[in-house]
Design an enzyme around this catalytic site. Structure first.
Site, PDB file in Angstrom:
ATOM      1  CG  HIS A 106       0.280   6.106  -0.671  1.00 35.93           C
ATOM      2  ND1 HIS A 106      -0.816   6.681  -1.280  1.00 35.93           N
ATOM      3  CD2 HIS A 106      -0.197   5.482   0.445  1.00 35.93           C
ATOM      4  CE1 HIS A 106      -1.904   6.426  -0.576  1.00 35.93           C
ATOM      5  NE2 HIS A 106      -1.555   5.693   0.471  1.00 35.93           N
ATOM      6  CG  HIS A 156      -1.794   1.157   1.389  1.00 37.71           C
ATOM      7  ND1 HIS A 156      -3.138   1.105   1.090  1.00 37.71           N
ATOM      8  CD2 HIS A 156      -1.551   2.425   1.802  1.00 37.71           C
ATOM      9  CE1 HIS A 156      -3.679   2.296   1.304  1.00 37.71           C
ATOM     10  NE2 HIS A 156      -2.736   3.116   1.750  1.00 37.71           N
ATOM     11  CD  GLU A 157       1.528   3.499   3.662  1.00 34.63           C
ATOM     12  OE1 GLU A 157       1.757   4.575   3.076  1.00 34.63           O
ATOM     13  OE2 GLU A 157       0.482   3.287   4.289  1.00 34.63           O
TER      14      GLU A 157
END
Length: 255
Positions: A61, A57-58
């Site tokens: 980003h 997820h990170e």
């Protein structure tokens, strides 16, 4: 304390992520041969898989932020395979893991600090915010695909554990897309809001996790809606409800 007394952060270590993957695979192999019933192996497998999913997820980003022009993400170690780089250990990892262990709640985990002023316009800033949930969705789709491909194998502890992990990804996706300050759903529209709102929004960002915790435990029906929505989303992708329930029961092996 002077700047000379501040020690620079150690460089990221990709072996940390590699070790987590190795542990995840080893736990999965152990579950494949484990007997039916509750086992700490399921608990450890799901927690390890959750950390890896937070990394994805990170990284999503950071990867889109880098494409958008924020090349500081590389210096911060966000493009490395080291979960220690993704936010504060206490609020970004420990608290979400405790919420997961105690209540089976897939709260948003890590956090990357992006330089929105370096990105090429509000569209790119919105894309960087949505890239995290996009990675969570990708993990959910991969887990659902694996479950669909192995549905004829008869289930078992590993199948149930993967279903539990898929359920948690569905919950994390829903939570991350809520339009609350501090969450990705709101951050995707934030670049298009007036700049004069920024001071108030920065103060609200820190309250997002508190608001979510309060909503789950204090607002009647919210947790039922959240859990039901996550189960429905995962089931719509082919994850059997019975497998999610079996994974849930095995995860809480101490009950």
């Amino acid at each position: 304390m002077s700047s000379a007394d501040v020690r620079p952060a150690p460089p990221p270590n990709n072996l940390v992520g590699v070790a987590l993957v190795a542990l995840f695979l080893a736990l999965g192999a152990a579950l494949a041969y484990a007997p039916e019933g509750r086992t700490p192996l399921t608990f450890a497998f799901v927690l390890t898989g959750w950390i890896l999913a937070v990394m994805a997820h990170e990284f999503g980003h950071a990867g889109v932020a880098w494409l958008a022009g924020d090349h500081t993400v590389r210096d911060k170690g966000y493009l490395a395979f080291d979960p220690r780089r993704y936010g504060d250990v206490g609020t970004s990892l420990v608290i979400p893991l405790i919420a997961l262990a105690l209540g089976g709640i897939g709260f948003p985990g890590g956090a990357v600090y992006l330089r929105h002023d370096l990105m090429r316009g509000p569209g790119w800033r919105a894309a960087a915010s949505l890239a995290g949930p996009g990675a969570t969705l990708a993990v959910l789709l991969v887990l659902a695909l694996l479950l669909n491909l192995t549905a004829d194998a008869g289930g078992g502890p590993l199948y149930a554990a993967v279903a539990m992990l898929a359920f948690l990804q569905a919950m994390a996706l829903i939570l991350n897309l809520l339009p609350l300050p501090g969450l990705d759903g709101f951050n995707a529209i934030r670049p298009f809001l007036p700049d004069r709102w920024d001071p108030a929004l920065r103060k609200a960002d820190a309250l997002a996790l508190v608001i979510l915790l309060a909503a789950v435990f204090l607002i009647p029906g919210f947790s039922r809606l959240l859990f039901g929505g996550a189960a429905s989303l995962a089931h719509a992708l082919g994850v059997p409800l019975s497998a999610m329930q079996a994974g849930w029961d095995a995860f809480f092996f101490w009950k």
